[in-house]
Design a protein around this motif. Structure first.
Motif, mmCIF file in Angstrom:
data_model
loop_
_atom_site.group_PDB
_atom_site.id
_atom_site.type_symbol
_atom_site.label_atom_id
_atom_site.label_comp_id
_atom_site.label_asym_id
_atom_site.label_seq_id
_atom_site.Cartn_x
_atom_site.Cartn_y
_atom_site.Cartn_z
ATOM 1 N N THR A 145 1.215 -1.065 0.125
ATOM 2 C CA THR A 145 -0.123 -0.051 0.178
ATOM 3 C C THR A 145 0.891 1.098 -0.044
ATOM 4 O OG1 THR A 145 -0.091 0.185 2.391
ATOM 5 C CG2 THR A 145 -1.735 -1.164 1.325
ATOM 6 N N ASP A 146 0.491 2.101 -1.065
ATOM 7 C CA ASP A 146 1.162 3.303 -0.750
ATOM 8 C C ASP A 146 0.408 4.236 0.548
ATOM 9 O OD1 ASP A 146 2.123 6.124 -1.518
ATOM 10 O OD2 ASP A 146 0.073 6.716 -2.500
ATOM 11 N N LEU A 147 1.088 5.369 0.941
ATOM 12 C CA LEU A 147 0.817 5.830 1.827
ATOM 13 C C LEU A 147 -0.195 7.104 1.581
ATOM 14 C CD1 LEU A 147 3.589 6.399 4.582
ATOM 15 C CD2 LEU A 147 1.559 4.939 4.919
ATOM 16 N N ASP A 148 0.251 8.182 1.218
ATOM 17 C CA ASP A 148 -0.608 9.669 0.926
ATOM 18 C C ASP A 148 -1.528 9.388 -0.272
ATOM 19 O OD1 ASP A 148 1.005 11.620 2.743
ATOM 20 O OD2 ASP A 148 2.365 10.678 1.690
ATOM 21 N N GLY A 149 -3.004 9.665 0.165
ATOM 22 C CA GLY A 149 -3.804 9.366 -0.834
ATOM 23 C C GLY A 149 -4.294 7.954 -0.978
ATOM 24 N N THR A 150 -3.890 7.117 -0.443
ATOM 25 C CA THR A 150 -3.819 5.706 -0.329
ATOM 26 C C THR A 150 -4.454 4.991 0.889
ATOM 27 O OG1 THR A 150 -2.753 5.565 -2.138
ATOM 28 C CG2 THR A 150 -3.493 3.501 -1.242
ATOM 29 N N LEU A 151 -3.561 4.782 1.704
ATOM 30 C CA LEU A 151 -3.804 4.135 3.316
ATOM 31 C C LEU A 151 -3.984 5.376 3.973
ATOM 32 C CD1 LEU A 151 -3.475 1.946 5.161
ATOM 33 C CD2 LEU A 151 -1.238 2.457 5.559
ATOM 34 N N LEU A 152 -3.542 6.572 3.725
ATOM 35 C CA LEU A 152 -3.768 7.507 4.747
ATOM 36 C C LEU A 152 -4.820 8.375 4.427
ATOM 37 C CD1 LEU A 152 -0.250 9.071 5.449
ATOM 38 C CD2 LEU A 152 -1.446 7.279 6.724
ATOM 39 N N THR A 197 1.339 -10.853 -5.054
ATOM 40 C CA THR A 197 1.204 -9.361 -4.480
ATOM 41 C C THR A 197 -0.027 -8.526 -5.119
ATOM 42 O OG1 THR A 197 3.715 -9.117 -4.360
ATOM 43 C CG2 THR A 197 2.295 -6.948 -4.397
ATOM 44 N N ILE A 198 -0.501 -7.789 -4.257
ATOM 45 C CA ILE A 198 -1.935 -7.109 -4.702
ATOM 46 C C ILE A 198 -1.121 -5.556 -4.059
ATOM 47 C CG2 ILE A 198 -3.256 -7.371 -2.463
ATOM 48 C CD1 ILE A 198 -5.603 -6.731 -4.083
ATOM 49 N N ALA A 199 -1.422 -4.553 -4.960
ATOM 50 C CA ALA A 199 -0.745 -3.461 -4.730
ATOM 51 C C ALA A 199 -2.041 -2.180 -4.779
ATOM 52 C CB ALA A 199 0.284 -2.867 -5.713
ATOM 53 N N PHE A 200 -2.072 -1.250 -3.844
ATOM 54 C CA PHE A 200 -2.800 -0.184 -3.881
ATOM 55 C C PHE A 200 -2.125 1.333 -3.934
ATOM 56 C CE2 PHE A 200 -4.711 -3.616 -1.423
ATOM 57 C CZ PHE A 200 -6.179 -3.561 -1.741
ATOM 58 N N PRO A 254 4.756 1.748 -11.899
ATOM 59 C CA PRO A 254 5.847 0.699 -11.861
ATOM 60 C C PRO A 254 5.398 -0.293 -10.803
ATOM 61 C CG PRO A 254 6.995 2.943 -11.978
ATOM 62 C CD PRO A 254 5.601 2.981 -11.534
ATOM 63 N N MET A 255 4.785 -0.001 -9.759
ATOM 64 C CA MET A 255 4.569 -1.104 -8.671
ATOM 65 C C MET A 255 3.256 -1.724 -9.247
ATOM 66 S SD MET A 255 3.639 -0.325 -4.639
ATOM 67 C CE MET A 255 2.037 0.629 -4.988
ATOM 68 N N PHE A 256 2.262 -1.033 -9.968
ATOM 69 C CA PHE A 256 1.191 -1.889 -10.565
ATOM 70 C C PHE A 256 1.815 -2.808 -11.649
ATOM 71 C CE2 PHE A 256 -2.795 0.554 -9.541
ATOM 72 C CZ PHE A 256 -2.416 0.709 -8.179
ATOM 73 N N GLY A 257 2.845 -2.444 -12.451
ATOM 74 C CA GLY A 257 3.305 -3.273 -13.608
ATOM 75 C C GLY A 257 4.173 -4.594 -12.798
ATOM 76 N N TRP A 258 4.577 -4.415 -11.636
ATOM 77 C CA TRP A 258 5.301 -5.408 -11.163
ATOM 78 C C TRP A 258 4.380 -6.385 -10.309
ATOM 79 C CZ3 TRP A 258 6.118 -7.233 -5.985
ATOM 80 C CH2 TRP A 258 7.138 -8.155 -5.851
ATOM 81 N N ALA A 259 3.438 -5.968 -9.622
ATOM 82 C CA ALA A 259 2.398 -6.835 -8.813
ATOM 83 C C ALA A 259 1.536 -7.580 -9.660
ATOM 84 C CB ALA A 259 1.620 -5.763 -7.970
ATOM 85 N N ALA A 260 1.021 -8.686 -9.076
ATOM 86 C CA ALA A 260 0.010 -9.344 -9.938
ATOM 87 C C ALA A 260 -1.464 -8.656 -10.143
ATOM 88 C CB ALA A 260 -0.437 -10.645 -9.172
ATOM 89 N N TYR A 261 -1.634 -7.717 -8.948
ATOM 90 C CA TYR A 261 -2.908 -7.181 -9.381
ATOM 91 C C TYR A 261 -2.894 -5.757 -8.773
ATOM 92 C CZ TYR A 261 -7.931 -6.943 -9.579
ATOM 93 O OH TYR A 261 -9.430 -6.627 -9.829
ATOM 94 N N GLY A 262 -3.134 -4.938 -9.473
ATOM 95 C CA GLY A 262 -3.248 -3.180 -9.040
ATOM 96 C C GLY A 262 -4.665 -2.569 -9.014
ATOM 97 N N GLY A 318 -11.038 2.711 0.884
ATOM 98 C CA GLY A 318 -11.000 2.033 -0.571
ATOM 99 C C GLY A 318 -10.269 0.686 -0.371
ATOM 100 N N ILE A 319 -9.229 0.589 0.426
ATOM 101 C CA ILE A 319 -8.427 -0.595 0.824
ATOM 102 C C ILE A 319 -9.152 -1.669 1.592
ATOM 103 C CG2 ILE A 319 -6.319 -1.503 1.932
ATOM 104 C CD1 ILE A 319 -4.970 1.178 1.438
ATOM 105 N N ALA A 320 -10.070 -1.253 2.527
ATOM 106 C CA ALA A 320 -10.752 -2.281 3.201
ATOM 107 C C ALA A 320 -11.997 -2.711 2.372
ATOM 108 C CB ALA A 320 -11.537 -1.592 4.366
ATOM 109 N N VAL A 321 -12.423 -1.738 1.391
ATOM 110 C CA VAL A 321 -13.358 -2.434 0.457
ATOM 111 C C VAL A 321 -13.109 -3.655 -0.426
ATOM 112 C CG1 VAL A 321 -14.801 -2.044 -1.579
ATOM 113 C CG2 VAL A 321 -14.704 -0.204 0.265
ATOM 114 N N VAL A 322 -11.779 -3.566 -0.819
ATOM 115 C CA VAL A 322 -11.388 -4.640 -1.424
ATOM 116 C C VAL A 322 -10.866 -5.940 -0.590
ATOM 117 C CG1 VAL A 322 -9.557 -5.453 -3.059
ATOM 118 C CG2 VAL A 322 -10.421 -3.217 -3.374
#
Length: 272
Positions: free
Chosen positions: A17-24, A218-221, A229-237, A262-266
Motif C-alpha cells: 500500500t502507498d501511504l498518501d492518498g491511499t492508506l492515509l 502481490t496486490i498493490a494499492f 511501476p509498482m502496478f506493473g510489477w504486482a499481480a494485481y493493481g 478503499g483498501i478495506a472495501v477490496v
C-alpha cells in the motif's frame, strides 16, 4: 477479480500500500475499518508492506503511530526500512554529478526551477530552496546557497516550476533528462528526480525477496503516477477513486477513495 479461495485463504500473500492518498486519509490518519481489514488480512497469513515516495525520516513517525513493525519501502524505492528495528536495510543514492547535469538540461528547456532535496540516511534532512512550496507540515530545512544542496549524499531532488503543471513538468523533465535520472510524479507539487532506473517496483521487489515472496503473490494499492511501476510489477493493481487518471488507466480495479476506506472495501471482499 479473484475471489477468496474456497478454503478462506487470502489469494495474495503480500499487500503493498502507498501511504498518501491511499492508506492515509487527508489528516494522515488510518480509519478503524482499514486497520481492521489489514489486521484480518495479516491474520489470514498475508504480509502488509508500505511502499511510499516519502523518505524514511518523513515516514517513520507515521509507521510508529500505526504500530507498524514490518518492512517499508521509502523514497520511491531507494530505501528499505525495518520499522521494528528502526533502521535502514538498503539505501540507494542519487549520483550528484548526473543530477546536476539533469537539472541543467531541464532548466535549459523550461527555465529556472524551484528546488528541494532529500538527504540520504535515517535522519536525512529535506532541504528546501527559495520559492519551493512544501506540501503539508512536514519538517524541512531552508537553504539559499546552492552548494548546500550538493554537500551530502541525496536520495532525490524535488523540482517545481512557476508556471507548468506537475504533469507538464514531469513530461518536460523526462524529455530533457530521462537519460540521466528517473522522473516521478508523486502528488500535487511533487515532481522528483531519482537515481536512473529506480522506482517503487525496485524497492518492493527487494523487500518482497526478503520476505520470501514474489510479484505473483502481490496486490498493490496506489493513487499517483509513481505507483505505475509498482502496478506493473504486482499481480494485481488497485487504484483509489481519487487516483490520477494515468494510474487508473493501468489499474486492474478502481476502488473507493482513501477517505472512504478503499483498501478495506477490496480486502473485505477478498476475505469474505
Amino acid at each position: 477479480m479473484s475471489d477468496a479461495s474456497p478454503d478462506g485463504a487470502l489469494p495474495y500473500k503480500l499487500i503493498a500500500t502507498d501511504l498518501d492518498g491511499t492508506l492515509l486519509r487527508s489528516d494522515e490518519s488510518v480509519s478503524r475499518r482499514t486497520r481492521d481489514a489489514l489486521a484480518a488480512a495479516t491474520a489470514a497469513g498475508a504480509a502488509h508492506i508500505v511502499v511510499t515516495g516519502r523518505a524514511a525520516p518523513w515516514t517513520r513517525h507515521i509507521l510508529d503511530d500505526l504500530g507498524y513493525e514490518g518492512l517499508a519501502v521509502c523514497a520511491q524505492g531507494a530505501q528499505v526500512y525495518d520499522a521494528r528495528a528502526h533502521r535502514l536495510l538498503t539505501s540507494v543514492t542519487l549520483d550528484r554529478q548526473l543530477a546536476g547535469v539533469a537539472l541543467a538540461k531541464i532548466e535549459a528547456e523550461v527555465g529556472p526551477l524551484h528546488l528541494a532535496a532529500s538527504r540520504d540516511g535515517l535522519d536525512g534532512a529535506v532541504l528546501v530552496g527559495p520559492g519551493y512550496a512544501v506540501t503539508g507540515a512536514l519538517p524541512a530545512t531552508p537553504f539559499t546557497d546552492a552548494a548546500d544542496l550538493w554537500a551530502a549524499p541525496l536520495n532525490k531532488i524535488y523540482i517545481q516550476h512557476p508556471r507548468l503543471t506537475d504533469d507538464e513538468l514531469a513530461d518536460a523533465a523526462r524529455e530533457a533528462a530521462g537519460g540521466f535520472v528517473s522522473v516521478a510524479m508523486a502528488g500535487a507539487g511533487i515532481v522528483e528526480l531519482l537515481p536512473l532506473g529506480l522506482s517503487k517496483a525496485t524497492g518492493l521487489s527487494l523487500a518482497a525477496r526478503r520476505l520470501g515472496l514474489k510479484a505473483a503473490d502481490t496486490i498493490a494499492f496506489g493513487d499517483m503516477p509513481n505507483d505505475v511501476p509498482m502496478f506493473g510489477w504486482a499481480a494485481y493493481g488497485v487504484a483509489m477513486a481519487n487516483a490520477h487518471e494515468e494510474l487508473k488507466a493501468v489499474a486492474d480495479e478502481v476502488t473507493a477513495s482513501n477517505e472512504d476506506d478503499g483498501i478495506a472495501v477490496v480486502l473485505e471482499r477478498l476475505l469474505a
